[in-house]
Design a protein around this motif. Structure first.
Motif, short mmCIF file in Angstrom:
data_model
loop_
_atom_site.label_atom_id
_atom_site.label_comp_id
_atom_site.label_asym_id
_atom_site.label_seq_id
_atom_site.Cartn_x
_atom_site.Cartn_y
_atom_site.Cartn_z
N ASP A 5 0.86 -1.17 0.00
CA ASP A 5 0.00 0.00 0.00
C ASP A 5 0.89 1.22 0.00
N LYS A 6 0.59 2.15 -0.85
CA LYS A 6 1.33 3.41 -0.87
C LYS A 6 0.55 4.43 -0.06
N SER A 32 11.88 4.15 1.37
CA SER A 32 10.83 3.25 1.85
C SER A 32 11.40 2.20 2.78
N GLU A 33 12.61 1.75 2.49
CA GLU A 33 13.24 0.74 3.35
C GLU A 33 13.50 1.32 4.74
N VAL A 34 13.87 2.59 4.81
CA VAL A 34 14.09 3.25 6.11
C VAL A 34 12.78 3.24 6.90
N ILE A 35 11.71 3.62 6.26
CA ILE A 35 10.41 3.69 6.94
C ILE A 35 9.95 2.30 7.37
N ARG A 36 10.11 1.30 6.51
CA ARG A 36 9.72 -0.07 6.88
C ARG A 36 10.52 -0.56 8.08
N ASP A 37 11.82 -0.23 8.10
CA ASP A 37 12.65 -0.62 9.23
C ASP A 37 12.17 0.05 10.52
N ALA A 38 11.83 1.33 10.42
CA ALA A 38 11.31 2.06 11.59
C ALA A 38 9.99 1.45 12.06
#
Length: 94
Positions: A5-6, A32-38
């Motif tokens: 989902d965007k 996006s990878e940074v946000i998913r990790d967070a």
């Protein structure tokens, strides 16, 4: 990742700069990878909080089930602690 989902989020300029810097440094491939990790870290902390609430609830229930509290002097408490530990004297910090 089969279902993606965007979404749009608002972050501060400083947060955006930190995310960009992490990607540019090679720590992450994309923003996006940074946000998913967070988000994974947040989910982990939330699970730890849930488990801690459950543990505290169990301890509370055990305390209530143990019966009413009884008044004891500090000397009695120290004496009991000494007898449990096998120590005859507790050293007090000066």
């Amino acid at each position: 990742m089969s279902n993606i989902d965007k979404i749009s989020i608002a972050i501060t300029r400083e947060q955006h700069e930190k995310i960009k810097a992490a990607v540019e440094a090679g720590a992450y491939a994309t923003t996006s990878e940074v946000i998913r990790d967070a988000l994974r870290d947040w989910e982990f902390r939330e699970e730890l909080r849930r488990l801690e609430r459950e543990r505290i609830g169990r301890l509370w229930d055990e305390g209530i089930a143990s019966g009413p509290a009884r008044h004891r002097s500090i000397e009695d408490i120290i004496s009991e602690a000494q007898s449990r530990s096998g120590t005859h004297e507790l050293e007090r910090a000066s």
